[in-house]
Design an enzyme around this catalytic site. Sequence first.
Site, mmCIF file in Angstrom:
data_model
loop_
_atom_site.group_PDB
_atom_site.id
_atom_site.type_symbol
_atom_site.label_atom_id
_atom_site.label_comp_id
_atom_site.label_asym_id
_atom_site.label_seq_id
_atom_site.Cartn_x
_atom_site.Cartn_y
_atom_site.Cartn_z
ATOM 1 N N ASP A 189 -2.199 3.791 -4.371
ATOM 2 C CA ASP A 189 -2.895 2.803 -3.543
ATOM 3 C C ASP A 189 -2.183 1.451 -3.553
ATOM 4 O O ASP A 189 -1.651 1.018 -2.528
ATOM 5 C CB ASP A 189 -4.354 2.640 -3.983
ATOM 6 C CG ASP A 189 -5.146 1.827 -2.986
ATOM 7 O OD1 ASP A 189 -4.826 1.888 -1.777
ATOM 8 O OD2 ASP A 189 -6.078 1.113 -3.400
ATOM 9 N N HIS A 225 0.856 -1.190 0.000
ATOM 10 C CA HIS A 225 0.000 0.000 0.000
ATOM 11 C C HIS A 225 0.885 1.230 0.000
ATOM 12 O O HIS A 225 1.759 1.395 0.861
ATOM 13 C CB HIS A 225 -0.899 0.006 1.240
ATOM 14 C CG HIS A 225 -1.716 1.253 1.370
ATOM 15 N ND1 HIS A 225 -2.735 1.575 0.505
ATOM 16 C CD2 HIS A 225 -1.649 2.269 2.261
ATOM 17 C CE1 HIS A 225 -3.276 2.727 0.858
ATOM 18 N NE2 HIS A 225 -2.626 3.174 1.924
ATOM 19 N N LYS A 259 -0.560 10.843 1.243
ATOM 20 C CA LYS A 259 0.346 10.339 0.196
ATOM 21 C C LYS A 259 -0.116 10.768 -1.200
ATOM 22 O O LYS A 259 0.671 11.284 -1.999
ATOM 23 C CB LYS A 259 0.422 8.807 0.275
ATOM 24 C CG LYS A 259 0.953 8.270 1.595
ATOM 25 C CD LYS A 259 1.055 6.761 1.577
ATOM 26 C CE LYS A 259 -0.288 6.077 1.419
ATOM 27 N NZ LYS A 259 -1.191 6.322 2.568
#
EC number: 2.7.11.-
Length: 304
Positions: free
Chosen positions: A177, A138, A159
Amino acid sequence: MKSVTVENVVRALKLEVLSGADRLDREITRPKAHRPGLEFVGYFEYFPMNRVQVLGRKEITYLLQQSVEERRLHIGNIVKYHPPCFIVTTGQQEIPFLEMFCDQEGIPLLRTPEKTTEFLTKLDGYLLKALAPEMSIHGVCINVSGIGVLLRGRSGIGKSETAHTLIGRGHRFVADDVVVLKKLGPSTLLGTHNTITREFLALRSIGLINVVRQYGRTAFQDETRIVLDIELTPWEDKALNNDLEVADQFTEYLGVQIPHIEIQLQPGRDTSGLIEAAANNWYLKQLGYSAAEEFMGRLEEGAE
Protein backbone atom coordinates in the site's frame (compact mmCIF):
# COMPACT_ATOMS: atom_id res chain seq x y z
CA MET A 1 16.35 19.82 5.91
CA LYS A 2 15.80 16.43 7.56
CA SER A 3 17.28 15.82 10.98
CA VAL A 4 17.48 13.27 13.78
CA THR A 5 18.13 13.97 17.42
CA VAL A 6 21.03 12.74 19.50
CA GLU A 7 18.45 10.77 21.46
CA ASN A 8 17.44 8.92 18.28
CA VAL A 9 21.07 7.87 17.83
CA VAL A 10 21.39 6.83 21.48
CA ARG A 11 18.35 4.57 21.21
CA ALA A 12 19.17 3.15 17.78
CA LEU A 13 22.79 2.28 18.61
CA LYS A 14 22.32 1.61 22.34
CA LEU A 15 24.84 4.19 23.54
CA GLU A 16 25.74 5.08 27.11
CA VAL A 17 25.11 8.72 28.06
CA LEU A 18 28.00 10.08 30.13
CA SER A 19 26.97 13.75 30.19
CA GLY A 20 24.46 16.11 28.62
CA ALA A 21 21.42 13.89 29.26
CA ASP A 22 19.27 17.02 29.24
CA ARG A 23 20.56 18.02 25.78
CA LEU A 24 19.71 14.88 23.82
CA ASP A 25 17.22 16.90 21.77
CA ARG A 26 20.10 18.45 19.80
CA GLU A 27 19.70 17.90 16.08
CA ILE A 28 21.99 16.06 13.67
CA THR A 29 21.63 17.09 10.03
CA ARG A 30 24.72 15.59 8.36
CA PRO A 31 24.95 11.87 7.59
CA LYS A 32 28.68 11.23 8.01
CA ALA A 33 30.51 11.27 11.36
CA HIS A 34 33.92 12.89 11.81
CA ARG A 35 37.07 11.83 13.69
CA PRO A 36 38.93 15.00 14.74
CA GLY A 37 42.66 14.94 14.03
CA LEU A 38 44.11 18.10 12.53
CA GLU A 39 41.70 20.06 14.72
CA PHE A 40 43.73 19.03 17.78
CA VAL A 41 46.66 21.03 16.44
CA GLY A 42 44.58 24.06 15.57
CA TYR A 43 43.71 23.52 11.90
CA PHE A 44 39.99 24.24 11.45
CA GLU A 45 39.73 25.32 7.81
CA TYR A 46 37.56 22.33 6.83
CA PHE A 47 36.24 21.31 10.25
CA PRO A 48 32.70 19.82 9.83
CA MET A 49 31.35 21.28 13.05
CA ASN A 50 27.77 20.10 12.44
CA ARG A 51 28.72 16.41 12.31
CA VAL A 52 28.89 13.87 15.11
CA GLN A 53 32.44 13.75 16.48
CA VAL A 54 33.84 10.27 17.18
CA LEU A 55 36.89 9.76 19.40
CA GLY A 56 38.60 6.39 19.14
CA ARG A 57 41.52 4.98 21.09
CA LYS A 58 43.99 6.86 18.88
CA GLU A 59 42.43 10.28 19.62
CA ILE A 60 42.00 9.67 23.36
CA THR A 61 45.57 8.30 23.72
CA TYR A 62 46.91 11.39 21.98
CA LEU A 63 45.02 13.69 24.34
CA LEU A 64 46.17 11.76 27.42
CA GLN A 65 49.80 12.25 26.37
CA GLN A 66 49.41 16.04 26.39
CA SER A 67 49.90 18.28 29.38
CA VAL A 68 46.83 19.55 31.18
CA GLU A 69 47.17 22.94 29.50
CA GLU A 70 47.68 21.44 26.03
CA ARG A 71 44.73 19.12 26.52
CA ARG A 72 42.53 22.01 27.63
CA LEU A 73 43.54 23.95 24.51
CA HIS A 74 42.96 21.05 22.09
CA ILE A 75 39.58 20.05 23.48
CA GLY A 76 38.50 23.64 23.99
CA ASN A 77 39.22 24.42 20.34
CA ILE A 78 36.71 21.78 19.27
CA VAL A 79 33.91 22.08 21.84
CA LYS A 80 33.60 25.83 21.22
CA TYR A 81 32.08 24.97 17.83
CA HIS A 82 29.32 23.01 19.62
CA PRO A 83 29.07 19.87 17.46
CA PRO A 84 25.88 17.82 18.03
CA CYS A 85 27.66 15.33 20.30
CA PHE A 86 30.85 13.42 21.02
CA ILE A 87 30.97 9.62 20.99
CA VAL A 88 33.86 7.72 22.60
CA THR A 89 34.43 4.19 21.26
CA THR A 90 35.95 0.95 22.63
CA GLY A 91 34.51 1.63 26.09
CA GLN A 92 37.39 3.93 27.10
CA GLN A 93 37.35 5.00 30.75
CA GLU A 94 40.06 7.63 31.11
CA ILE A 95 37.97 10.55 29.88
CA PRO A 96 36.91 12.67 32.91
CA PHE A 97 38.62 15.65 31.27
CA LEU A 98 36.34 15.27 28.26
CA GLU A 99 33.24 14.97 30.45
CA MET A 100 34.18 18.22 32.14
CA PHE A 101 34.41 20.13 28.87
CA CYS A 102 31.16 18.67 27.54
CA ASP A 103 29.35 19.50 30.78
CA GLN A 104 30.57 23.10 30.59
CA GLU A 105 29.41 23.52 26.99
CA GLY A 106 26.21 21.47 27.24
CA ILE A 107 27.30 18.93 24.63
CA PRO A 108 26.17 15.30 25.02
CA LEU A 109 29.04 12.85 25.57
CA LEU A 110 28.24 9.26 24.67
CA ARG A 111 30.13 5.98 24.82
CA THR A 112 30.04 2.63 23.06
CA PRO A 113 31.99 -0.58 23.76
CA GLU A 114 32.36 -1.21 20.01
CA LYS A 115 35.61 -0.78 18.11
CA THR A 116 35.97 2.50 16.25
CA THR A 117 35.93 1.24 12.65
CA GLU A 118 32.99 -1.10 13.20
CA PHE A 119 31.05 1.57 15.06
CA LEU A 120 31.66 4.22 12.41
CA THR A 121 30.29 1.90 9.74
CA LYS A 122 27.16 1.31 11.80
CA LEU A 123 26.73 5.00 12.73
CA ASP A 124 27.23 6.28 9.17
CA GLY A 125 24.81 3.66 7.84
CA TYR A 126 22.15 4.68 10.35
CA LEU A 127 22.55 8.40 9.66
CA LEU A 128 22.60 7.91 5.89
CA LYS A 129 19.21 6.17 5.97
CA ALA A 130 17.69 8.40 8.63
CA LEU A 131 18.64 11.62 6.82
CA ALA A 132 18.08 10.45 3.25
CA PRO A 133 15.58 12.36 1.04
CA GLU A 134 12.40 10.30 0.85
CA MET A 135 8.95 10.09 -0.69
CA SER A 136 5.96 7.77 -0.36
CA ILE A 137 4.10 6.17 -3.25
CA HIS A 138 1.15 3.82 -3.59
CA GLY A 139 2.33 0.35 -4.50
CA VAL A 140 3.91 -2.86 -3.27
CA CYS A 141 7.58 -3.59 -2.68
CA ILE A 142 9.00 -7.10 -2.78
CA ASN A 143 12.43 -8.68 -3.01
CA VAL A 144 12.55 -11.26 -5.82
CA SER A 145 15.62 -13.51 -5.54
CA GLY A 146 17.62 -10.67 -4.03
CA ILE A 147 16.34 -8.08 -6.52
CA GLY A 148 14.18 -5.22 -5.25
CA VAL A 149 10.99 -4.76 -7.26
CA LEU A 150 8.42 -1.97 -7.02
CA LEU A 151 4.94 -3.03 -8.17
CA ARG A 152 2.59 -0.24 -9.25
CA GLY A 153 -0.83 -0.02 -10.84
CA ARG A 154 -4.31 1.32 -10.18
CA SER A 155 -6.16 0.26 -7.05
CA GLY A 156 -7.63 -3.22 -7.38
CA ILE A 157 -5.38 -4.27 -10.28
CA GLY A 158 -3.90 -7.14 -8.25
CA LYS A 159 -0.60 -5.85 -6.83
CA SER A 160 -1.07 -7.33 -3.36
CA GLU A 161 -2.36 -10.65 -4.71
CA THR A 162 0.65 -10.88 -7.01
CA ALA A 163 2.96 -10.17 -4.06
CA HIS A 164 1.19 -12.91 -2.09
CA THR A 165 1.88 -15.40 -4.86
CA LEU A 166 5.54 -14.36 -4.97
CA ILE A 167 5.80 -14.87 -1.20
CA GLY A 168 4.46 -18.39 -1.72
CA ARG A 169 7.27 -18.97 -4.21
CA GLY A 170 9.90 -18.09 -1.60
CA HIS A 171 10.45 -14.39 -2.25
CA ARG A 172 10.44 -11.71 0.44
CA PHE A 173 7.75 -9.13 1.15
CA VAL A 174 8.81 -5.58 2.07
CA ALA A 175 5.82 -3.21 1.96
CA ASP A 176 2.21 -2.98 0.84
CA ASP A 177 0.00 0.00 0.00
CA VAL A 178 2.47 2.69 1.16
CA VAL A 179 6.04 2.22 -0.04
CA VAL A 180 8.63 4.64 1.34
CA LEU A 181 11.46 5.39 -1.10
CA LYS A 182 14.78 6.75 0.22
CA LYS A 183 17.58 8.12 -1.92
CA LEU A 184 20.88 6.87 -0.52
CA GLY A 185 23.03 8.03 -3.42
CA PRO A 186 22.94 9.29 -7.03
CA SER A 187 21.85 5.86 -8.28
CA THR A 188 20.68 4.08 -5.13
CA LEU A 189 17.02 3.95 -4.14
CA LEU A 190 15.89 2.07 -1.06
CA GLY A 191 12.35 0.76 -0.63
CA THR A 192 10.85 0.18 2.80
CA HIS A 193 7.58 0.39 4.77
CA ASN A 194 6.21 3.26 6.85
CA THR A 195 6.45 1.31 10.16
CA ILE A 196 2.66 1.31 10.66
CA THR A 197 2.12 -1.17 7.82
CA ARG A 198 5.21 -3.25 8.65
CA GLU A 199 4.63 -6.96 7.87
CA PHE A 200 0.98 -6.36 6.84
CA LEU A 201 -0.39 -7.33 3.43
CA ALA A 202 -3.98 -6.43 2.44
CA LEU A 203 -5.77 -9.00 0.28
CA ARG A 204 -9.19 -8.31 -1.20
CA SER A 205 -11.87 -10.74 0.04
CA ILE A 206 -9.48 -11.92 2.79
CA GLY A 207 -8.44 -8.78 4.64
CA LEU A 208 -5.17 -8.03 6.40
CA ILE A 209 -2.63 -10.77 6.97
CA ASN A 210 0.60 -10.61 8.94
CA VAL A 211 3.17 -12.06 6.57
CA VAL A 212 5.67 -12.98 9.30
CA ARG A 213 3.13 -14.75 11.50
CA GLN A 214 1.59 -16.60 8.59
CA TYR A 215 4.68 -17.51 6.55
CA GLY A 216 7.63 -17.05 8.92
CA ARG A 217 10.42 -14.56 9.42
CA THR A 218 12.16 -15.46 6.14
CA ALA A 219 9.13 -14.22 4.16
CA PHE A 220 9.79 -10.60 5.17
CA GLN A 221 12.60 -8.06 5.10
CA ASP A 222 12.61 -4.44 6.24
CA GLU A 223 14.08 -2.87 3.14
CA THR A 224 15.54 -3.55 -0.29
CA ARG A 225 17.34 -1.65 -2.98
CA ILE A 226 14.86 -0.89 -5.78
CA VAL A 227 16.20 -1.83 -9.22
CA LEU A 228 12.99 -2.53 -11.16
CA ASP A 229 9.77 -0.55 -11.49
CA ILE A 230 6.97 -2.82 -12.75
CA GLU A 231 3.56 -1.44 -13.62
CA LEU A 232 0.57 -3.80 -13.79
CA THR A 233 -2.00 -2.64 -16.34
CA PRO A 234 -5.23 -4.04 -17.88
CA TRP A 235 -4.86 -6.16 -21.00
CA GLU A 236 -5.11 -4.36 -24.34
CA ASP A 237 -5.23 -6.35 -27.56
CA LYS A 238 -2.29 -5.66 -29.88
CA ALA A 239 -0.81 -3.23 -27.36
CA LEU A 240 2.24 -5.42 -26.70
CA ASN A 241 4.80 -6.63 -29.19
CA ASN A 242 6.95 -9.73 -29.54
CA ASP A 243 10.25 -7.98 -30.19
CA LEU A 244 13.37 -9.95 -29.39
CA GLU A 245 14.38 -7.26 -26.93
CA VAL A 246 12.13 -4.52 -25.55
CA ALA A 247 13.60 -0.99 -25.62
CA ASP A 248 14.72 0.28 -22.22
CA GLN A 249 12.31 2.56 -20.40
CA PHE A 250 12.78 4.29 -17.05
CA THR A 251 10.81 5.84 -14.20
CA GLU A 252 12.42 8.54 -12.08
CA TYR A 253 12.06 8.80 -8.31
CA LEU A 254 13.93 11.47 -6.32
CA GLY A 255 16.20 11.98 -9.32
CA VAL A 256 17.11 8.28 -9.58
CA GLN A 257 16.19 6.50 -12.80
CA ILE A 258 14.84 2.97 -12.38
CA PRO A 259 14.25 0.54 -15.30
CA HIS A 260 10.51 0.39 -16.02
CA ILE A 261 8.50 -2.57 -17.33
CA GLU A 262 4.78 -2.81 -18.07
CA ILE A 263 3.04 -6.14 -17.56
CA GLN A 264 -0.51 -6.42 -18.88
CA LEU A 265 -2.88 -8.65 -16.97
CA GLN A 266 -5.13 -11.29 -18.46
CA PRO A 267 -6.86 -14.34 -16.93
CA GLY A 268 -4.49 -17.30 -17.01
CA ARG A 269 -1.37 -15.19 -17.46
CA ASP A 270 1.34 -16.04 -14.91
CA THR A 271 2.04 -12.52 -13.67
CA SER A 272 4.27 -13.66 -10.81
CA GLY A 273 6.29 -15.82 -13.19
CA LEU A 274 6.75 -12.86 -15.53
CA ILE A 275 7.99 -10.75 -12.63
CA GLU A 276 10.50 -13.48 -11.73
CA ALA A 277 11.62 -13.57 -15.36
CA ALA A 278 11.98 -9.76 -15.45
CA ALA A 279 14.07 -9.78 -12.27
CA ASN A 280 16.34 -12.57 -13.49
CA ASN A 281 16.68 -10.89 -16.89
CA TRP A 282 17.72 -7.63 -15.22
CA TYR A 283 20.36 -9.51 -13.25
CA LEU A 284 21.76 -11.17 -16.38
CA LYS A 285 21.96 -7.77 -18.10
CA GLN A 286 24.10 -6.50 -15.23
CA LEU A 287 26.47 -9.37 -15.98
CA GLY A 288 26.60 -8.28 -19.62
CA TYR A 289 24.41 -11.03 -21.05
CA SER A 290 21.66 -10.44 -23.63
CA ALA A 291 19.48 -13.32 -24.81
CA ALA A 292 18.59 -11.36 -27.95
CA GLU A 293 22.26 -10.89 -28.83
CA GLU A 294 22.98 -14.58 -28.32
CA PHE A 295 19.97 -15.52 -30.45
CA MET A 296 21.03 -13.19 -33.27
CA GLY A 297 24.52 -14.58 -33.06
CA ARG A 298 23.18 -18.09 -33.58
CA LEU A 299 21.20 -16.91 -36.60
CA GLU A 300 24.30 -15.36 -38.12
CA GLU A 301 26.31 -18.52 -37.50
CA GLY A 302 23.57 -20.61 -39.11
CA ALA A 303 23.53 -18.38 -42.20
CA GLU A 304 27.25 -18.85 -42.85
